[in-house]
Design a protein around this motif. Structure first.
Motif, PDB file in Angstrom:
ATOM      1  N   VAL A  84       0.823  -1.200   0.000  1.00  0.00           N
ATOM      2  CA  VAL A  84       0.000   0.000   0.000  1.00  0.00           C
ATOM      3  C   VAL A  84       0.860   1.254   0.000  1.00  0.00           C
ATOM      4  N   THR A  85       1.901   1.262   0.813  1.00  0.00           N
ATOM      5  CA  THR A  85       2.771   2.434   0.903  1.00  0.00           C
ATOM      6  C   THR A  85       3.393   2.758  -0.444  1.00  0.00           C
ATOM      7  N   VAL A  86       3.919   1.747  -1.100  1.00  0.00           N
ATOM      8  CA  VAL A  86       4.567   1.943  -2.395  1.00  0.00           C
ATOM      9  C   VAL A  86       3.554   2.363  -3.445  1.00  0.00           C
ATOM     10  N   ALA A  87       2.359   1.796  -3.385  1.00  0.00           N
ATOM     11  CA  ALA A  87       1.319   2.132  -4.368  1.00  0.00           C
ATOM     12  C   ALA A  87       0.949   3.604  -4.328  1.00  0.00           C
ATOM     13  N   GLU A  88       1.089   4.229  -3.161  1.00  0.00           N
ATOM     14  CA  GLU A  88       0.657   5.615  -3.010  1.00  0.00           C
ATOM     15  C   GLU A  88       1.792   6.620  -3.169  1.00  0.00           C
ATOM     16  N   LEU A  89       3.000   6.153  -3.467  1.00  0.00           N
ATOM     17  CA  LEU A  89       4.120   7.072  -3.693  1.00  0.00           C
ATOM     18  C   LEU A  89       4.091   7.604  -5.118  1.00  0.00           C
ATOM     19  N   ALA A  90       4.499   8.851  -5.265  1.00  0.00           N
ATOM     20  CA  ALA A  90       4.624   9.465  -6.591  1.00  0.00           C
ATOM     21  C   ALA A  90       5.878  10.325  -6.619  1.00  0.00           C
ATOM     22  N   VAL A  91       6.592  10.255  -7.728  1.00  0.00           N
ATOM     23  CA  VAL A  91       7.790  11.065  -7.925  1.00  0.00           C
ATOM     24  C   VAL A  91       7.449  12.171  -8.917  1.00  0.00           C
ATOM     25  N   GLU A  92       7.567  13.417  -8.487  1.00  0.00           N
ATOM     26  CA  GLU A  92       7.309  14.541  -9.381  1.00  0.00           C
ATOM     27  C   GLU A  92       8.624  15.229  -9.705  1.00  0.00           C
ATOM     28  N   THR A  93       8.909  15.311 -10.982  1.00  0.00           N
ATOM     29  CA  THR A  93      10.127  15.979 -11.446  1.00  0.00           C
ATOM     30  C   THR A  93       9.745  17.227 -12.225  1.00  0.00           C
ATOM     31  N   PHE A  94      10.578  18.246 -12.095  1.00  0.00           N
ATOM     32  CA  PHE A  94      10.329  19.532 -12.740  1.00  0.00           C
ATOM     33  C   PHE A  94      11.411  19.771 -13.790  1.00  0.00           C
ATOM     34  N   LEU A  95      10.980  19.769 -15.034  1.00  0.00           N
ATOM     35  CA  LEU A  95      11.893  19.923 -16.161  1.00  0.00           C
ATOM     36  C   LEU A  95      11.978  21.390 -16.552  1.00  0.00           C
ATOM     37  N   PRO A  96      13.178  21.951 -16.652  1.00  0.00           N
ATOM     38  CA  PRO A  96      13.289  23.354 -17.088  1.00  0.00           C
ATOM     39  C   PRO A  96      12.624  23.550 -18.438  1.00  0.00           C
ATOM     40  N   ALA A  97      11.858  24.627 -18.547  1.00  0.00           N
ATOM     41  CA  ALA A  97      11.100  24.884 -19.772  1.00  0.00           C
ATOM     42  C   ALA A  97      11.756  25.924 -20.656  1.00  0.00           C
ATOM     43  N   ASP A  98      12.902  26.468 -20.229  1.00  0.00           N
ATOM     44  CA  ASP A  98      13.604  27.424 -21.081  1.00  0.00           C
ATOM     45  C   ASP A  98      15.096  27.412 -20.742  1.00  0.00           C
ATOM     46  N   PRO A  99      15.939  27.875 -21.660  1.00  0.00           N
ATOM     47  CA  PRO A  99      17.396  27.862 -21.423  1.00  0.00           C
ATOM     48  C   PRO A  99      17.821  28.700 -20.226  1.00  0.00           C
ATOM     49  N   ALA A 100      17.100  29.776 -19.955  1.00  0.00           N
ATOM     50  CA  ALA A 100      17.474  30.635 -18.833  1.00  0.00           C
ATOM     51  C   ALA A 100      17.361  29.883 -17.508  1.00  0.00           C
ATOM     52  N   THR A 101      16.351  29.045 -17.371  1.00  0.00           N
ATOM     53  CA  THR A 101      16.185  28.265 -16.141  1.00  0.00           C
ATOM     54  C   THR A 101      17.314  27.256 -16.001  1.00  0.00           C
ATOM     55  N   VAL A 102      17.678  26.608 -17.095  1.00  0.00           N
ATOM     56  CA  VAL A 102      18.801  25.666 -17.075  1.00  0.00           C
ATOM     57  C   VAL A 102      20.083  26.376 -16.633  1.00  0.00           C
ATOM     58  N   LYS A 103      20.361  27.506 -17.225  1.00  0.00           N
ATOM     59  CA  LYS A 103      21.586  28.244 -16.920  1.00  0.00           C
ATOM     60  C   LYS A 103      21.615  28.667 -15.469  1.00  0.00           C
ATOM     61  N   TYR A 104      20.497  29.152 -14.960  1.00  0.00           N
ATOM     62  CA  TYR A 104      20.465  29.622 -13.580  1.00  0.00           C
ATOM     63  C   TYR A 104      20.673  28.474 -12.601  1.00  0.00           C
ATOM     64  N   LEU A 105      19.951  27.378 -12.788  1.00  0.00           N
ATOM     65  CA  LEU A 105      20.060  26.262 -11.843  1.00  0.00           C
ATOM     66  C   LEU A 105      21.455  25.628 -11.851  1.00  0.00           C
ATOM     67  N   THR A 106      22.037  25.518 -13.007  1.00  0.00           N
ATOM     68  CA  THR A 106      23.381  24.936 -13.073  1.00  0.00           C
ATOM     69  C   THR A 106      24.436  25.844 -12.456  1.00  0.00           C
ATOM     70  N   SER A 107      24.123  27.138 -12.370  1.00  0.00           N
ATOM     71  CA  SER A 107      25.068  28.073 -11.774  1.00  0.00           C
ATOM     72  C   SER A 107      24.960  28.110 -10.246  1.00  0.00           C
TER      73      SER A 107
END
Length: 275
Positions: free
Chosen positions: A249-272
């Protein structure tokens, strides 16, 4: 055979799930390799289904794992699915795997939540977005929906809050249609009642400019979450993953949410800032 008590019998419970899924007795019978007559007898208490039949019907009705145990108990059988605490040694491999997944996704945000959006694990990307939030929202147990939509949480920082809030409430509504969780219903009613923060000066002009800037600012493939951090506006689209064929039951109710950068500026900022 005498009919079972209507409040606890498996038949009415199965009937409720069937109606909720908008499936006819005939359609369910065809899916489960049975007959409409037998389904009718089960639902009215004239026939007691076997353990295998309960599980088969639950599978074809997409009944959540936790509720399958309820159906088994109502039919007079022992629960089939365990509910193991995440801190149990039996979950060591799962916890380590989730930790590796979250670390491997950095510098982009990723979080693991349970069936009521309690945060089970999160990476540095999520911690970055939560910087500066009041202690009362960060006190355990953290709740992802509460942190996101509370007027003292991330809500004032989300540039497109009405759209993102609508998306989250719709997501919770879909979950409520698939489950019977009082805790989730209580959370939904709480966060849906949160007042919207007052608009920032110039916010409308800023959003109009973002729309005018085209795909780099507002990707057309998915609704982004546009959130401020330290004077920067970051843009993300999210993806949610769950486990295939969970037996706990515990495993069935787990969810992994990932946030993908939607523009190059977000990628650049996070990597910095999160090398």
């Amino acid at each position: 055979m005498a009919a079972l008590a209507p409040d606890t019998a498996v038949g009415p419970l199965l009937r409720d799930w069937r109606r909720q899924r908008r499936v006819s007795q005939l359609e369910l019978a065809l899916r489960a390799d049975s007959s409409a007559r037998h389904i009718s007898f089960i639902e009215t208490g004239r026939s007691r289904p076997s353990e295998e039949m309960v599980l088969r019907l639950a599978e074809h009705l997409d009944v959540p794992v936790r509720e399958r145990n309820v159906l088994l108990l109502a039919a007079g059988y022992a629960p089939r699915f365990t509910e193991t605490a995440l801190d149990d040694p039996a979950m060591d491999a799962l916890r380590e795997g989730l930790g590796q997944l979250l670390r491997g996704y950095e510098p982009y945000p990723a979080v693991v939540v349970d069936g009521t959006y309690t945060v089970v694990a999160a990476n540095r990307g999520i911690a970055l977005l939560m910087e500066g939030l009041p202690e009362k929202l960060l006190a355990p147990p953290l709740n992802a929906m509460r942190i996101t939509l509370h007027p003292e949480g991330l809500a004032p920082r989300i540039r497109n809050l009405p759209e993102w809030r609508g998306h989250l409430l719709e997501q919770m509504g879909r979950q409520l249609a698939l489950s019977r969780s009082p805790a989730l219903r209580e959370l939904y009613e709480e966060v849906a009642a949160y007042p919207l923060p007052a608009p920032r000066p110039g916010a409308a002009r800023t959003e109009a400019a973002a729309h005018a800037n085209g795909p780099a600012a507002m990707p057309g493939f998915a609704l982004p979450m546009r959130i401020e951090h330290d004077g920067h506006v970051l843009s993300f689209v999210s993806s949610i993953s769950t486990f295939n064929t969970p037996m706990d039951v515990t495993v069935a109710e787990l969810a992994v949410e990932t946030f993908l950068p939607a523009d190059p500026a977000t990628v650049k900022y996070l990597t910095s800032v999160l090398p």
